[in-house]
Design a protein around this motif. Structure first.
Motif, PDB file in Angstrom:
ATOM      1  N   LYS A  22       0.827  -1.205   0.000  1.00 60.84           N
ATOM      2  CA  LYS A  22       0.000   0.000   0.000  1.00 60.84           C
ATOM      3  C   LYS A  22       0.862   1.256   0.000  1.00 60.84           C
ATOM      4  O   LYS A  22       2.057   1.227   0.306  1.00 60.84           O
ATOM      5  CB  LYS A  22      -0.919   0.004   1.223  1.00 60.84           C
ATOM      6  CG  LYS A  22      -1.902  -1.166   1.261  1.00 60.84           C
ATOM      7  CD  LYS A  22      -2.775  -1.092   2.488  1.00 60.84           C
ATOM      8  CE  LYS A  22      -3.767  -2.254   2.542  1.00 60.84           C
ATOM      9  NZ  LYS A  22      -4.718  -2.210   1.403  1.00 60.84           N
ATOM     10  N   SER A  23       0.243   2.379  -0.347  1.00 58.41           N
ATOM     11  CA  SER A  23       0.930   3.665  -0.285  1.00 58.41           C
ATOM     12  C   SER A  23       1.131   4.049   1.174  1.00 58.41           C
ATOM     13  O   SER A  23       0.444   3.522   2.065  1.00 58.41           O
ATOM     14  CB  SER A  23       0.101   4.743  -0.986  1.00 58.41           C
ATOM     15  OG  SER A  23      -1.052   5.056  -0.212  1.00 58.41           O
TER      16      SER A  23
ATOM     17  N   ASN B  64       0.242   6.676   2.807  1.00 56.36           N
ATOM     18  CA  ASN B  64      -0.996   7.206   3.383  1.00 56.36           C
ATOM     19  C   ASN B  64      -1.999   6.098   3.670  1.00 56.36           C
ATOM     20  O   ASN B  64      -2.722   6.136   4.670  1.00 56.36           O
ATOM     21  CB  ASN B  64      -1.614   8.250   2.453  1.00 56.36           C
ATOM     22  CG  ASN B  64      -0.837   9.544   2.421  1.00 56.36           C
ATOM     23  OD1 ASN B  64       0.076   9.713   1.611  1.00 56.36           O
ATOM     24  ND2 ASN B  64      -1.176  10.466   3.303  1.00 56.36           N
ATOM     25  N   GLU B  65      -2.038   5.099   2.781  1.00 55.83           N
ATOM     26  CA  GLU B  65      -2.937   3.967   2.991  1.00 55.83           C
ATOM     27  C   GLU B  65      -2.486   3.132   4.188  1.00 55.83           C
ATOM     28  O   GLU B  65      -3.312   2.593   4.921  1.00 55.83           O
ATOM     29  CB  GLU B  65      -2.995   3.100   1.735  1.00 55.83           C
ATOM     30  CG  GLU B  65      -3.737   3.748   0.580  1.00 55.83           C
ATOM     31  CD  GLU B  65      -3.647   2.936  -0.705  1.00 55.83           C
ATOM     32  OE1 GLU B  65      -4.563   3.049  -1.541  1.00 55.83           O
ATOM     33  OE2 GLU B  65      -2.657   2.192  -0.877  1.00 55.83           O
TER      34      GLU B  65
ATOM     35  N   SER C 169      -3.620   4.973   7.241  1.00 52.93           N
ATOM     36  CA  SER C 169      -5.072   4.832   7.340  1.00 52.93           C
ATOM     37  C   SER C 169      -5.450   3.454   7.863  1.00 52.93           C
ATOM     38  O   SER C 169      -6.332   3.313   8.719  1.00 52.93           O
ATOM     39  CB  SER C 169      -5.718   5.069   5.973  1.00 52.93           C
ATOM     40  OG  SER C 169      -7.120   4.907   6.033  1.00 52.93           O
ATOM     41  N   ALA C 170      -4.764   2.425   7.360  1.00 56.91           N
ATOM     42  CA  ALA C 170      -5.039   1.060   7.815  1.00 56.91           C
ATOM     43  C   ALA C 170      -4.683   0.892   9.283  1.00 56.91           C
ATOM     44  O   ALA C 170      -5.408   0.233  10.043  1.00 56.91           O
ATOM     45  CB  ALA C 170      -4.261   0.057   6.962  1.00 56.91           C
TER      46      ALA C 170
ATOM     47  N   SER D 100      -7.389   2.568  11.397  1.00 52.12           N
ATOM     48  CA  SER D 100      -8.604   1.753  11.466  1.00 52.12           C
ATOM     49  C   SER D 100      -8.412   0.543  12.368  1.00 52.12           C
ATOM     50  O   SER D 100      -9.293   0.190  13.153  1.00 52.12           O
ATOM     51  CB  SER D 100      -9.008   1.294  10.063  1.00 52.12           C
ATOM     52  OG  SER D 100      -9.335   2.397   9.239  1.00 52.12           O
TER      53      SER D 100
END
Length: 231
Positions: A38-39, A41-42, A45-46, A49
Motif C-alpha cells: 500500500k501507499s 498514506n494507505e 489509514s489502515a 482503522s
C-alpha cells in the motif's frame, strides 16, 4: 488550577506525533497482511482503522517537548477509558478514567507544583475526581483510544514508505514523515497495528503500543475528592 499540566502533556505527545510517520529508505517485500504493497498514506489509514477497533491496548513511552519530559504507561479500554501512570519532569501521578470521569492521584511534590501548597495538603495521597470534559479534558484524551490515536496518526507532513524491519519483536514497515522527521512502525503480519512511534532530536521520543486486546478492568477509585468541592 490544573490547566498547566494537561495541555503540556498532550502537546508533548502531539509534538512527537507531528513527526510520527517518519524513517528511512525503500520499501520491503509484501508480507502476510499485504500492508507493504500500500501507499504510505494507505498504511497510516489502515493502522488508524486497526487500532480504532481494538478493545484494549497498552501505550507506554517517553516524549521530550519544549523542555518537558513526559512519560506514560497506560492501559486503555476502547469506549470506556483507561488506567495507568504518567509523569512530567519527574513528577508522577496515577490516572484512572472511567466513562465521564477522570481521577488523578499525585504525590505531595506533584500537587505543590501544579496546585500549590494548599492543594498538596488536601490532595496528597488522595484521588481527585473531575469531569472528562472539564479542566482535565486533555488528560482524558490520553485515555480515549479513538481520540488519542486520531491525534497521533493524523498529524504529519509528506509521507514515504520506509524499510521493513523488526521492532518490539514484531515484523513492521516504517512510514516516514519527510517533512517533520520521525517514524511510525506498522505491523506487517496479523492486523496492521501501529507498533511504535519514534523521533530523535530535541522534540523527540518514543511511544510503544502493545498488548492489543488483552483485557483490562477499570474501576473508579473510592473516596475521591470531587474537583467541584475545591471551588
Amino acid at each position: 488550577m490544573y490547566r498547566r499540566l494537561g495541555p503540556a502533556v498532550l502537546a508533548a505527545l502531539v509534538a512527537l506525533a507531528l513527526a510520527a510517520c517518519g524513517g528511512s529508505s525503500s520499501s520491503g517485500s509484501d508480507s502476510s497482511n499485504g500492508i507493504t504493497s500500500k501507499s504510505p498514506n494507505e498504511i497510516v489509514s489502515a493502522a488508524t482503522s486497526a487500532v480504532g477497533s481494538v478493545n484494549y491496548v497498552h501505550v507506554a513511552g517517553k516524549v521530550l517537548s519544549d523542555g518537558q519530559n513526559v512519560a506514560l504507561d497506560l492501559n486503555l479500554v476502547n469506549g470506556k477509558g483507561g488506567t495507568g501512570s504518567m509523569s512530567q519532569n519527574g513528577l508522577g501521578f496515577k490516572i484512572v478514567a472511567v466513562g465521564p470521569e477522570v481521577y488523578i492521584n499525585g504525590s505531595s511534590d506533584f500537587w505543590t507544583k501544579f496546585g500549590g501548597s494548599a492543594a498538596a495538603q488536601l490532595l496528597s495521597g488522595k484521588w481527585l475526581k473531575a469531569p472528562a470534559t472539564g479542566q482535565l479534558s486533555s488528560l482524558a484524551t490520553l485515555t480515549d483510544v479513538q481520540k488519542l490515536f486520531s491525534q497521533l496518526l493524523s498529524s504529519h507532513g509528506k509521507l514515504a514508505t520506509g524499510k521493513t524491519t523488526t521492532v518490539q519483536g514484531q515484523k513492521v514497515v516504517a512510514v516516514n514523515d519527510t517533512t517533520n522527521g520521525g517514524t511510525l512502525y506498522v505491523a506487517t503480519t496479523g492486523k496492521p497495528y501501529p507498533i511504535e512511534i519514534s523521533k530523535t532530536g530535541s522534540s523527540g521520543g518514543q511511544l510503544v503500543f502493545d498488548h492489543f486486546n488483552q483485557p483490562v478492568s477499570l474501576k473508579a477509585p473510592a473516596n475521591s475528592i470531587d474537583i467541584s468541592q475545591l471551588k
